[in-house]
Scaffold this motif. Structure first.
Motif, PDB file in Angstrom:
ATOM      1  N   THR A 134       0.806  -1.230   0.000  1.00 55.51           N
ATOM      2  CA  THR A 134       0.000   0.000   0.000  1.00 55.51           C
ATOM      3  C   THR A 134       0.838   1.279   0.000  1.00 55.51           C
ATOM      4  OG1 THR A 134      -0.151  -0.109   2.427  1.00 55.51           O
ATOM      5  CG2 THR A 134      -1.944  -1.098   1.163  1.00 55.51           C
ATOM      6  N   GLU A 135       2.085   1.205   0.447  1.00 59.38           N
ATOM      7  CA  GLU A 135       2.915   2.408   0.571  1.00 59.38           C
ATOM      8  C   GLU A 135       3.803   2.581  -0.662  1.00 59.38           C
ATOM      9  OE1 GLU A 135       4.212   5.838   1.635  1.00 59.38           O
ATOM     10  OE2 GLU A 135       2.721   4.793   2.901  1.00 59.38           O
ATOM     11  N   ARG A 136       3.548   3.639  -1.433  1.00 59.87           N
ATOM     12  CA  ARG A 136       4.286   3.870  -2.682  1.00 59.87           C
ATOM     13  C   ARG A 136       5.778   4.041  -2.453  1.00 59.87           C
ATOM     14  NH1 ARG A 136       2.645   5.681  -7.579  1.00 59.87           N
ATOM     15  NH2 ARG A 136       0.480   5.258  -8.140  1.00 59.87           N
ATOM     16  N   ARG A 137       6.165   4.625  -1.326  1.00 55.96           N
ATOM     17  CA  ARG A 137       7.583   4.866  -1.042  1.00 55.96           C
ATOM     18  C   ARG A 137       8.378   3.561  -0.929  1.00 55.96           C
ATOM     19  NH1 ARG A 137       7.639   9.608   3.624  1.00 55.96           N
ATOM     20  NH2 ARG A 137       6.355  11.129   2.508  1.00 55.96           N
ATOM     21  N   LEU A 138       7.680   2.500  -0.646  1.00 58.23           N
ATOM     22  CA  LEU A 138       8.341   1.211  -0.472  1.00 58.23           C
ATOM     23  C   LEU A 138       8.283   0.342  -1.730  1.00 58.23           C
ATOM     24  CD1 LEU A 138       7.112   0.297   3.141  1.00 58.23           C
ATOM     25  CD2 LEU A 138       9.193   1.517   2.460  1.00 58.23           C
ATOM     26  N   HIS A 139       7.869   0.924  -2.851  1.00 61.92           N
ATOM     27  CA  HIS A 139       7.817   0.175  -4.108  1.00 61.92           C
ATOM     28  C   HIS A 139       9.176   0.232  -4.811  1.00 61.92           C
ATOM     29  CE1 HIS A 139       3.141   0.450  -4.472  1.00 61.92           C
ATOM     30  NE2 HIS A 139       3.557  -0.185  -3.390  1.00 61.92           N
ATOM     31  N   THR A 140      10.188  -0.291  -4.129  1.00 62.09           N
ATOM     32  CA  THR A 140      11.544  -0.385  -4.667  1.00 62.09           C
ATOM     33  C   THR A 140      11.955  -1.864  -4.658  1.00 62.09           C
ATOM     34  OG1 THR A 140      12.557  -0.118  -2.479  1.00 62.09           O
ATOM     35  CG2 THR A 140      12.127   1.899  -3.748  1.00 62.09           C
ATOM     36  N   PRO A 141      12.982  -2.222  -5.443  1.00 60.41           N
ATOM     37  CA  PRO A 141      13.371  -3.641  -5.514  1.00 60.41           C
ATOM     38  C   PRO A 141      13.589  -4.296  -4.149  1.00 60.41           C
ATOM     39  CG  PRO A 141      14.492  -2.436  -7.232  1.00 60.41           C
ATOM     40  CD  PRO A 141      13.756  -1.414  -6.412  1.00 60.41           C
ATOM     41  N   MET A 142      14.291  -3.602  -3.253  1.00 61.25           N
ATOM     42  CA  MET A 142      14.588  -4.185  -1.944  1.00 61.25           C
ATOM     43  C   MET A 142      13.310  -4.561  -1.198  1.00 61.25           C
ATOM     44  SD  MET A 142      16.903  -5.197   0.091  1.00 61.25           S
ATOM     45  CE  MET A 142      17.249  -5.553   1.800  1.00 61.25           C
ATOM     46  N   TYR A 143      12.316  -3.687  -1.245  1.00 62.66           N
ATOM     47  CA  TYR A 143      11.076  -3.949  -0.513  1.00 62.66           C
ATOM     48  C   TYR A 143      10.158  -4.913  -1.255  1.00 62.66           C
ATOM     49  CZ  TYR A 143      12.670  -0.368   2.632  1.00 62.66           C
ATOM     50  OH  TYR A 143      13.425   0.336   3.537  1.00 62.66           O
ATOM     51  N   VAL A 144      10.285  -4.985  -2.575  1.00 65.39           N
ATOM     52  CA  VAL A 144       9.553  -6.018  -3.323  1.00 65.39           C
ATOM     53  C   VAL A 144      10.047  -7.394  -2.896  1.00 65.39           C
ATOM     54  CG1 VAL A 144       9.186  -7.039  -5.611  1.00 65.39           C
ATOM     55  CG2 VAL A 144       9.037  -4.562  -5.313  1.00 65.39           C
ATOM     56  N   PHE A 145      11.383  -7.553  -2.813  1.00 67.82           N
ATOM     57  CA  PHE A 145      11.956  -8.826  -2.344  1.00 67.82           C
ATOM     58  C   PHE A 145      11.559  -9.097  -0.893  1.00 67.82           C
ATOM     59  CE2 PHE A 145      15.573  -7.720  -5.436  1.00 67.82           C
ATOM     60  CZ  PHE A 145      14.954  -8.380  -6.475  1.00 67.82           C
ATOM     61  N   LEU A 146      11.607  -8.069  -0.072  1.00 64.50           N
ATOM     62  CA  LEU A 146      11.261  -8.223   1.347  1.00 64.50           C
ATOM     63  C   LEU A 146       9.797  -8.615   1.521  1.00 64.50           C
ATOM     64  CD1 LEU A 146      11.934  -8.026   4.325  1.00 64.50           C
ATOM     65  CD2 LEU A 146      11.627  -5.546   4.191  1.00 64.50           C
ATOM     66  N   GLY A 147       8.917  -8.004   0.723  1.00 66.23           N
ATOM     67  CA  GLY A 147       7.492  -8.339   0.792  1.00 66.23           C
ATOM     68  C   GLY A 147       7.237  -9.783   0.413  1.00 66.23           C
ATOM     69  N   ASN A 148       7.924 -10.251  -0.622  1.00 63.57           N
ATOM     70  CA  ASN A 148       7.770 -11.645  -1.036  1.00 63.57           C
ATOM     71  C   ASN A 148       8.388 -12.600  -0.015  1.00 63.57           C
ATOM     72  OD1 ASN A 148       6.586 -12.036  -3.961  1.00 63.57           O
ATOM     73  ND2 ASN A 148       7.796 -10.165  -4.020  1.00 63.57           N
ATOM     74  N   LEU A 149       9.477 -12.183   0.622  1.00 65.68           N
ATOM     75  CA  LEU A 149      10.086 -12.984   1.689  1.00 65.68           C
ATOM     76  C   LEU A 149       9.112 -13.126   2.857  1.00 65.68           C
ATOM     77  CD1 LEU A 149      12.857 -14.329   2.598  1.00 65.68           C
ATOM     78  CD2 LEU A 149      13.257 -12.190   3.842  1.00 65.68           C
ATOM     79  N   ALA A 150       8.460 -12.030   3.228  1.00 62.99           N
ATOM     80  CA  ALA A 150       7.470 -12.063   4.311  1.00 62.99           C
ATOM     81  C   ALA A 150       6.288 -12.958   3.940  1.00 62.99           C
ATOM     82  CB  ALA A 150       6.989 -10.648   4.622  1.00 62.99           C
ATOM     83  N   LEU A 151       5.877 -12.902   2.672  1.00 61.70           N
ATOM     84  CA  LEU A 151       4.778 -13.749   2.211  1.00 61.70           C
ATOM     85  C   LEU A 151       5.147 -15.226   2.320  1.00 61.70           C
ATOM     86  CD1 LEU A 151       1.945 -13.709   0.901  1.00 61.70           C
ATOM     87  CD2 LEU A 151       3.099 -13.748  -1.328  1.00 61.70           C
ATOM     88  N   MET A 152       6.379 -15.575   1.937  1.00 56.57           N
ATOM     89  CA  MET A 152       6.838 -16.960   2.022  1.00 56.57           C
ATOM     90  C   MET A 152       7.006 -17.415   3.477  1.00 56.57           C
ATOM     91  SD  MET A 152       7.002 -18.529  -0.864  1.00 56.57           S
ATOM     92  CE  MET A 152       5.401 -17.746  -1.090  1.00 56.57           C
ATOM     93  N   ASP A 153       7.399 -16.504   4.354  1.00 53.55           N
ATOM     94  CA  ASP A 153       7.499 -16.847   5.777  1.00 53.55           C
ATOM     95  C   ASP A 153       6.121 -17.176   6.361  1.00 53.55           C
ATOM     96  OD1 ASP A 153      10.234 -16.676   5.966  1.00 53.55           O
ATOM     97  OD2 ASP A 153      10.256 -14.599   6.669  1.00 53.55           O
ATOM     98  N   ALA A 154       5.119 -16.392   5.954  1.00 51.78           N
ATOM     99  CA  ALA A 154       3.748 -16.683   6.390  1.00 51.78           C
ATOM    100  C   ALA A 154       3.282 -18.020   5.819  1.00 51.78           C
ATOM    101  CB  ALA A 154       2.811 -15.561   5.943  1.00 51.78           C
TER     102      ALA A 154
END
Length: 311
Positions: free
Chosen positions: A52-72
């Protein structure tokens, strides 16, 4: 190896897990349920925040978001069945349920390996080539790396589960574990599981060595670049940027290496339970806090959202 003449065949297993300590059933349930709840809230909350946060739409946070999804995803694959079995007298699980549980767990763990490698490469570009960051880490490359992580994450468990179909399983059908892992299944095989063990060693080893090599090479160049910096402030900022990722990588890879790539691991399944708890429950719990509490951008976004709610 067991022979069919001496043992009856089975297509279901009993996960005895923590049944050796019935007096600890309630405390274990409360602890594991709390871990599960915090893990899901922390990881899915981080995914929602990044989405939801546009400021976090960078490669590092895309990878981090997917990492969090896989952890869940990892936590969902293991914890609900484990919580159910703590109070269940019938701890049975069918062979196909067993395969499905391992598939989803292995998918999450293997995808995590490649996402952590992608994050290491992203940090390498950010620190070693900051002026070319947006060129080298383009949106297209970020998407390709993320898709590649999921493809690799699917291929590994598909091959391992496919190889399970060549085995037949004998009674006693008791698995001294809290989830269906390959090594306990191999131990129950009537047929010689040598090929399966060899392929597990090769596939798990190849995935770990490849991704760890990317991480180590990236960090070699990162540290080399940091030591060349003249500014102490620049060095501190660069090290702080990498610290959370390096901590997560060390914990995650260390536990996987211990379980899946050491010799004679099939004969030491019982000893793997504490390590298995660590990489299936504790690491998914810790990752959102490791990446959030040490990350100023994430903290600033959370604080800003909290202030908006107050108003």
């Amino acid at each position: 190896m067991k022979t069919e003449a001496n043992y009856s065949m089975t297509t279901e297993f009993i996960l005895i897990g923590f049944s050796d300590h019935p007096d600890l059933t309630v405390p274990l349930f409360l602890i594991f349920f709390a871990i599960y709840l915090v893990t899901m809230v922390g990881n899915l909350g981080l995914v929602a925040l990044i989405y939801t946060e546009r400021r976090l739409h960078t490669p590092m946070y895309v990878f981090l978001g997917n990492l969090a999804l896989m952890d869940a995803f990892c936590s969902c694959a293991v914890t609900p069945k484990m919580l159910e079995n703590l109070f269940s007298e019938d701890r049975r699980i069918s062979l196909y349920e067993c395969m499905a549980q391992f598939y989803f767990l292995c998918l999450a763990e293997t995808t995590d390996c490649y996402l952590l490698a992608a994050m290491a490469y992203d940090r390498y570009v950010a620190i070693c080539s900051p002026l070319q960051y947006h060129i080298k880490m383009s949106r297209q490359l970020c998407i390709q790396m993320t898709i590649g992580a999921y493809i690799a994450g699917n291929l590994h468990p598909l091959l391992e589960v496919g190889l399970l179909f060549r085995l037949t399983f004998c009674e006693p059908n008791i698995i001294n574990h809290f989830f269906c892992d390959l090594l306990p299944l191999h131990a129950l095989s009537c047929a010689d599981p040598y090929i399966n063990e060899l392929m597990l060693f090769i596939l798990a080893g190849a995935n770990l060595i490849l991704t760890i090599a990317i991480v180590l090479i990236s960090y070699f160049y990162i540290l080399f670049t940091i030591f060349k910096m003249k500014s102490k402030g620049g060095k501190g900022k660069a090290l702080s940027t990498c610290a959370s990722h390096f901590l997560s990588v060390s914990i995650f890879y260390g536990s996987l290496f211990f379980v899946y790539t050491r010799p004679n691991s099939i004969s030491e399944v019982d000893k793997d339970i504490p390590i298995a708890i660590f990489y299936t429950l504790i690491i998914p719990l810790l990752n959102p806090f490791i990446y959030s509490l040490r990350n100023k951008e994430v903290i600033n976004v959370i604080m800003r959202l909290m202030k908006k709610r107050k108003w």
